[in-house]
Design a protein around this motif. Structure first.
Motif, PDB file in Angstrom:
ATOM      1  N   ASP A 111     -65.648  35.840 -18.003  1.00  0.00           N
ATOM      2  CA  ASP A 111     -67.045  35.610 -17.592  1.00  0.00           C
ATOM      3  C   ASP A 111     -67.548  36.560 -16.528  1.00  0.00           C
ATOM      4  N   PHE A 112     -66.505  36.787 -15.530  1.00  0.00           N
ATOM      5  CA  PHE A 112     -66.829  37.919 -14.569  1.00  0.00           C
ATOM      6  C   PHE A 112     -66.907  39.192 -14.915  1.00  0.00           C
ATOM      7  N   GLU A 113     -66.097  39.513 -15.810  1.00  0.00           N
ATOM      8  CA  GLU A 113     -66.200  40.690 -16.527  1.00  0.00           C
ATOM      9  C   GLU A 113     -67.394  40.969 -17.120  1.00  0.00           C
ATOM     10  N   GLN A 114     -67.987  39.735 -17.715  1.00  0.00           N
ATOM     11  CA  GLN A 114     -69.338  40.098 -18.598  1.00  0.00           C
ATOM     12  C   GLN A 114     -70.507  40.379 -17.573  1.00  0.00           C
ATOM     13  N   THR A 115     -70.360  39.669 -16.409  1.00  0.00           N
ATOM     14  CA  THR A 115     -71.226  39.989 -15.370  1.00  0.00           C
ATOM     15  C   THR A 115     -71.294  41.453 -14.844  1.00  0.00           C
ATOM     16  N   LEU A 116     -70.033  42.005 -14.882  1.00  0.00           N
ATOM     17  CA  LEU A 116     -69.825  43.558 -14.435  1.00  0.00           C
ATOM     18  C   LEU A 116     -70.585  44.138 -15.510  1.00  0.00           C
ATOM     19  N   GLU A 117     -70.404  43.991 -16.903  1.00  0.00           N
ATOM     20  CA  GLU A 117     -70.941  44.672 -17.993  1.00  0.00           C
ATOM     21  C   GLU A 117     -72.350  44.531 -17.888  1.00  0.00           C
ATOM     22  N   ILE A 118     -73.094  43.461 -17.609  1.00  0.00           N
ATOM     23  CA  ILE A 118     -74.642  43.344 -17.750  1.00  0.00           C
ATOM     24  C   ILE A 118     -75.082  44.463 -16.528  1.00  0.00           C
ATOM     25  N   ALA A 119     -74.271  44.210 -15.388  1.00  0.00           N
ATOM     26  CA  ALA A 119     -74.657  45.069 -14.102  1.00  0.00           C
ATOM     27  C   ALA A 119     -74.836  46.497 -14.738  1.00  0.00           C
ATOM     28  N   ARG A 120     -74.042  47.012 -15.320  1.00  0.00           N
ATOM     29  CA  ARG A 120     -73.831  48.369 -15.726  1.00  0.00           C
ATOM     30  C   ARG A 120     -74.617  48.716 -16.673  1.00  0.00           C
ATOM     31  N   ARG A 121     -75.028  47.759 -17.483  1.00  0.00           N
ATOM     32  CA  ARG A 121     -76.128  47.943 -18.695  1.00  0.00           C
ATOM     33  C   ARG A 121     -77.415  47.939 -18.225  1.00  0.00           C
TER      34      ARG A 121
END
Ligand code: 5AD
Ligand code: SF4
Length: 423
Positions: free
Chosen positions: A298-308
């Motif tokens: 879940d946390f990885e997905q937060t990092l992903e959206i922040a970078r996107r």
């Protein structure tokens, strides 16, 4: 919103002939305006109240207003019996009562009032950047958030009242207007003739005022970004190309448990529409890490959206269990050390994106608004259209343009440096 509430309280004290002092021991009244969104801030309030009690001069009045007052209610008097008043965020306009009758204990934590906006005097001099509240409270009921409890259900102020306050600010020194609300883009007011006004109507009305050069608003709920509002970014040049639109988490599972039922596709579609309306628009977000049940993935997905999305400026918080909220009793609460680690990782990623964006501004010329001088008095602090701070050497002739075109000469994560090209 708290800053605004404090202004109104200060204006009331000014109108009664009182003057501000930085010295608690010298004050006749000490008012703590408080936030209860996270536990740490709440705890600080009570330790600070203890300090004030021990420092203030005998007979000086002291108390709390705002969300901690609403949350604590009468128990505040049990914790600090010497307190004179405890007033919630929608009843601080009753403060004059305590000045008129200092021997009472004043407790009011009622909700549902817009009275406070009209009861206290307006500030005689409006700040260059003036906040204008347009709605208060929130109907979203995110499961972590205490705001619906402390500030109540959503209420929108009358269109004419907001326009009147905006005009008052414009005529008394405001150059930038920031419309405020916990759910600002949910603003909806229907007048007695059945005409409905939205935030886009308020932006249009403010833009007509020649004194107002810049307009922004905060804080927006993603799925309430209606097309009329998005279009304002295309058609209204005074509306700044910067939007705070918190996503909170990049995991659909976490978002569902947070009771923020939008998909990432829906969120990204809104961002695409905003960018189509105004190519240079930049977005900021709030994030919560360590929400109950949040996994590494879940946390990885937060990092992903922040970078996107490439948020240029964000606030990130460790989840803090709050009373009166559903998430506080959810299973799988995340241990403090994991929250701390995730926050550090996210902050690193966000800082890097922010630094890259700031560096991409070097050599550009941006129209900026002067917000004052730094502590040394040798530099002027300007604000770019993307809300970055830009530090400029103070001109020798003391000619300080309120708005100036500034060429950006250097950048780091926190701020820019520049020089005035023209005003
Ligand atoms: N714990 C941590 N952060 C919170 N926020 C709101 N409630 C909590 C909580 N219980 C954050 C959200 C919101 C911002 C104002 O504060 O990110 O957008
Ligand atoms: Fe709290 Fe914002 Fe959610 Fe409303 S939308 S409940 S204010 S986090």
């Amino acid at each position: 919103m708290n800053v605004y509430d404090s202004w109104r309280i200060a204006a009331m004290l000014d109108a009664r002939g009182m003057v501000a002092t930085k010295d608690v021991a010298d004050a006749d009244i000490i008012i703590l305006n408080t936030c209860s969104v996270r536990e740490k801030a709440t705890n600080k309030v009570f330790s600070e109240l203890g300090r004030v009690r021990d420092t203030k001069k005998p007979g000086a009045l002291f108390g709390i207003v705002g969300c901690v007052a609403r949350e604590a209610g009468a128990t505040a008097f049990h914790r600090i019996p010497e307190l004179n008043f405890v007033l919630g965020p929608q009843s601080y306009h009753r403060l004059p009562q305590i000045l008129d009758d200092p021997d009472t204990k004043l407790l009011n934590i009622d909700l549902g009032g817009l009275e406070k906006f009209d009861e206290l005097p307006q500030m005689v001099h409006a700040p260059t950047v003036s906040y204008i509240p347009i709605q208060e409270g929130c109907n979203h009921c995110c499961t972590y958030c205490i705001v619906p409890y402390t500030r109540g259900r959503e209420v929108s102020r009358a269109f004419d009242d907001v326009v009147r306050d905006t005009l008052h600010a414009a005529k008394n020194g405001a150059v930038e207007i920031c419309f405020l609300g916990q759910n600002v883009n949910g603003y909806k007011y229907t007048d007695e003739n059945g005409k409905t006004y939205r935030l886009s109507d308020l932006i249009r009305a403010a833009a007509k005022m020649p004194e107002i050069r810049r307009i922004r608003f905060t804080s927006s709920y993603p799925t309430e970004m209606t097309d009329d509002l998005i279009q304002m970014f295309a058609t209204e040049p005074k509306l700044l190309p910067f939007l705070n639109m918190p996503i909170q988490s990049g995991s659909p599972d976490v978002l569902r448990r947070m009771n923020r039922p939008y998909s990432l596709d829906a969120y990204m579609e809104i961002i695409d529409k905003l960018r189509a309306a105004r190519g240079d628009i930049q977005i900021s977000s709030d994030f919560i890490v360590g929400f109950p049940g949040e996994t590494d993935s879940d946390f990885e997905q937060t990092l992903e959206i922040a970078r996107r999305v490439r948020y240029i400026n964000s606030y990130s918080f460790k989840y803090s269990p709050r009373p009166h909220t559903a998430a506080a009793t959810m299973p799988n609460q995340i241990p403090e050390n994991i929250k701390r680690e995730r926050l550090a990782v996210l902050d690193n990623a966000l800082n890097e994106i922010q630094r890259e964006f700031n560096e991409s501004c070097v050599d550009k010329t941006l129209p900026c608004l002067c917000e004052g001088t730094d502590k040394t008095g040798r530099h002027l602090l300007y604000r770019t259209p993307y809300m970055q701070q830009c530090i400029v050497a103070k001109p020798k002739d003391d000619n300080i343009p309120t708005m100036a075109n500034i060429k950006i000469t250097a950048a780091n994560r926190a701020s820019l440096r520049g020089k005035i090209i023209s005003d």
